[in-house]
Design a protein around this motif. Structure first.
Motif, PDB file in Angstrom:
ATOM      1  N   ASN A 239       0.737  -1.344   0.151  1.00  0.00           N
ATOM      2  CA  ASN A 239       0.049   0.228  -0.168  1.00  0.00           C
ATOM      3  C   ASN A 239       0.537   1.362  -0.094  1.00  0.00           C
ATOM      4  O   ASN A 239       0.447   2.440   0.138  1.00  0.00           O
ATOM      5  CB  ASN A 239      -0.811  -0.031   1.351  1.00  0.00           C
ATOM      6  CG  ASN A 239      -1.909  -1.121   1.154  1.00  0.00           C
ATOM      7  OD1 ASN A 239      -2.409  -1.371   0.034  1.00  0.00           O
ATOM      8  ND2 ASN A 239      -2.095  -1.561   2.425  1.00  0.00           N
ATOM      9  N   GLY A 240       1.995   1.290  -0.236  1.00  0.00           N
ATOM     10  CA  GLY A 240       3.009   2.253  -0.325  1.00  0.00           C
ATOM     11  C   GLY A 240       2.731   3.370  -1.325  1.00  0.00           C
ATOM     12  O   GLY A 240       2.086   3.257  -2.351  1.00  0.00           O
ATOM     13  N   LEU A 241       2.815   4.488  -0.901  1.00  0.00           N
ATOM     14  CA  LEU A 241       2.518   5.837  -1.571  1.00  0.00           C
ATOM     15  C   LEU A 241       4.056   6.712  -1.286  1.00  0.00           C
ATOM     16  O   LEU A 241       4.340   6.661  -0.390  1.00  0.00           O
ATOM     17  CB  LEU A 241       1.266   6.671  -1.191  1.00  0.00           C
ATOM     18  CG  LEU A 241       0.189   5.899  -1.223  1.00  0.00           C
ATOM     19  CD1 LEU A 241      -1.112   6.641  -0.711  1.00  0.00           C
ATOM     20  CD2 LEU A 241      -0.093   5.639  -2.926  1.00  0.00           C
ATOM     21  N   ILE A 242       4.245   7.435  -2.468  1.00  0.00           N
ATOM     22  CA  ILE A 242       5.106   8.404  -2.463  1.00  0.00           C
ATOM     23  C   ILE A 242       5.073   9.701  -3.289  1.00  0.00           C
ATOM     24  O   ILE A 242       4.510   9.284  -4.542  1.00  0.00           O
ATOM     25  CB  ILE A 242       6.676   7.865  -2.951  1.00  0.00           C
ATOM     26  CG1 ILE A 242       7.691   8.741  -2.433  1.00  0.00           C
ATOM     27  CG2 ILE A 242       6.760   7.255  -4.230  1.00  0.00           C
ATOM     28  CD1 ILE A 242       9.239   8.273  -2.613  1.00  0.00           C
ATOM     29  N   GLY A 243       5.487  10.793  -3.003  1.00  0.00           N
ATOM     30  CA  GLY A 243       5.238  12.034  -3.833  1.00  0.00           C
ATOM     31  C   GLY A 243       4.537  13.192  -3.034  1.00  0.00           C
ATOM     32  O   GLY A 243       4.860  13.426  -1.829  1.00  0.00           O
ATOM     33  N   ALA A 244       3.875  13.986  -3.921  1.00  0.00           N
ATOM     34  CA  ALA A 244       3.355  15.370  -3.346  1.00  0.00           C
ATOM     35  C   ALA A 244       4.312  16.038  -2.619  1.00  0.00           C
ATOM     36  O   ALA A 244       4.172  16.393  -1.128  1.00  0.00           O
ATOM     37  CB  ALA A 244       2.147  15.051  -2.653  1.00  0.00           C
ATOM     38  N   ALA A 245       5.534  16.543  -3.126  1.00  0.00           N
ATOM     39  CA  ALA A 245       6.586  17.277  -2.486  1.00  0.00           C
ATOM     40  C   ALA A 245       6.825  18.504  -2.751  1.00  0.00           C
ATOM     41  O   ALA A 245       7.970  19.034  -2.526  1.00  0.00           O
ATOM     42  CB  ALA A 245       7.900  16.290  -2.759  1.00  0.00           C
ATOM     43  N   ALA A 246       5.709  19.346  -3.198  1.00  0.00           N
ATOM     44  CA  ALA A 246       5.708  20.802  -3.130  1.00  0.00           C
ATOM     45  C   ALA A 246       5.971  21.392  -1.926  1.00  0.00           C
ATOM     46  O   ALA A 246       5.628  20.958  -0.772  1.00  0.00           O
ATOM     47  CB  ALA A 246       4.530  21.416  -3.763  1.00  0.00           C
TER      48      ALA A 246
END
Length: 469
Positions: free
Chosen positions: A124-131
């Motif tokens: 279920n891993g998620l990575i991102g949205a790094a603004a």
């Protein structure tokens, strides 16, 4: 014939020796290497507490010669400056660094993740949205945003140069105006930020094919390590966190205040005879500085031991061999050195280099602490404790009645002559006009029954000198 037999015998020995050595080498090569893995959690909001966990964990891994450090990542993001510090820390570990995204590496977590050598995901891993956003949650002004993004992209490129897609993936996570394409495939259009699922992160692109970001998906850390190193061919050690990291975060914010108050109480204790509540409080406050530095990963137990040795030397100077100076001077040098050592970020690596920059922040904290102590001692001595200390210097007992309590010194003045009732080393007791007081001499020892003259009645002590006959 004898020579021929000897030659044959030597050849036989060499043959047996070579065979034995070859077998030993083969057995050594056949024995699988046991890999040591240090698991460090990076969980919750990225703040100083998480920084302390990572720093202390990495230093312990280095000291224990760990082969691999694995970050168990689950964070919604956090402070940018702290994130950059954590990324740079990972570069100090010479072994393999791995991130296991379990289950989120959002915003700041994405930056830390791409700074490791290998990236794996839970299902279920998620990575991102790094603004980058402001601490209030509002967007950063456009000009500042451009500067920050430019710096961050350069930073990421310097840490991920050998990976084909990492820098572009992170740029797509932080820059909504960047269109991310690989060949003819558009992975992110303008106007949005990239967030990847575990399956999307391990998808292969290009020729030769290479994973976009992750190297695999595993249900837990154990199955991941079994895959990487083989079952029973690794030793896993978990770094255990507690409430102490959060406490250390707040204590480190007030380090100069703790130092200042600790030194102030120690100063008051040294200016008054005996050892009591001021001394105990001062020692506790300074020890809190050392403990918070240990939890923050700045120092080990060594500075605390040096601090204890400093107190012993100072105690010897005051109570055992007063006036020798050497013991007290060494004690003060160790005291200052132990404090600076505790506050400096020293890494246990062979290539670590000392520099003056390393001690700028510790020296500033110590200087502020000393300023607080000096200012506090002046204010207390000048305005608050003068009458109280003068009356408290009376031992509350008379010669004729040891249980009778006196609370105010009404007759003591400079020039009065008294008798030493307890040896001054340099602190002790004197009797003047039938009352007993705690007093001290500047240097040396004055034995009991000696005559002394009151030289000065200070706000924090009575100073006397011996009258020699």
């Amino acid at each position: 014939m004898v020579k021929i037999k000897a030659l044959i015998f030597q050849l036989l020995i060499l043959t047996v020796w070579d065979a034995a050595m070859a077998q030993a080498v083969n057995e050594k090569e056949a024995t699988p290497k046991i890999t040591s893995v240090y698991v460090i959690p990076v969980e919750g909001q990225i703040s100083k507490a998480q920084l302390y966990v990572l720093r202390r964990g990495l230093k312990q891994a280095i000291q224990e010669n760990a082969d691999t450090v694995l970050l168990s990542m689950d964070t919604p993001g956090g402070d940018l400056a702290t994130t950059l510090e954590m990324m740079e820390m990972l570069d100090k570990f010479n072994g393999t660094t791995i991130t296991y995204v379990n289950d989120e590496a959002i915003s700041a977590g994405a930056y830390i993740t791409v700074a490791t050598d290998l990236i794996y995901f839970s299902p279920n891993g998620l990575i991102g949205a790094a603004a980058v956003i402001q601490g209030t949650g509002a967007d950063v002004p456009e000009t500042a945003q451009l500067k920050i993004n430019s710096y961050l992209r350069a930073k990421v490129r310097s840490l991920t140069g050998s990976y084909r897609y990492r820098s572009d993936v992170l740029r797509a996570m932080m820059d909504k105006d960047f269109e991310f394409t690989i060949g003819e495939t558009v992975l992110k259009q303008k106007g949005e930020l990239l967030t990847l699922t575990a399956q999307e992160a391990i998808k292969l692109y290009g020729e030769p094919p290479e994973a976009l970001l992750g190297s695999g998906i595993f249900p837990n850390i154990t199955s991941l390590l079994d895959y990487l190193y083989g079952n029973d061919h690794y030793v896993q050690k978990d770094f255990v966190t507690s409430w102490s990291e959060e406490l250390a975060k707040w204590l480190n914010k007030i380090t100069p205040l703790l130092l200042g108050l600790g030194l102030l109480f120690l100063f008051i204790e040294f200016k008054t005879p005996g050892f009591g509540v001021f001394g105990v409080t001062g020692v506790i406050l300074v020890i809190l500085v050392f403990l918070s530095s240990y939890v923050a990963g700045l120092a080990g137990y060594e500075p605390i031991l040096f601090f204890a040795l400093a107190l012993v030397l100072i105690g010897i100077e005051i109570f055992v061999f007063p006036g020798t100076v050497i013991s007290g001077l060494l004690g003060m040098m160790l005291l200052i050195g132990s404090i600076l050592w505790a506050l400096a970020d020293i890494w246990p690596t062979k290539d670590f280099k000392f520099s003056l920059d390393l001690f700028i922040s510790p020296v500033m904290d110590l200087a502020i602490g000393v300023l607080i102590a000096v200012t506090g001692s002046y204010i207390i001595g000048r305005f608050f404790l003068k009458k109280w200390v003068r009356s408290s210097l009376i031992l509350n007992q008379s010669v004729t009645n040891m249980q009778r309590k006196n609370t105010v010194a009404t007759t003591l003045k400079e020039g009065d002559i008294g008798i030493v009732t307890k040896t001054l080393r340099p602190s002790g007791e004197i009797e003047v006009h039938g009352k007993r007081y705690e007093a001290h001499v500047k240097f040396g020892v004055v034995e009991a029954k000696s005559k002394v003259e009151v030289c000065e009645i200070r706000s924090l002590s009575i100073l006397v000198r011996e009258i020699k006959t």
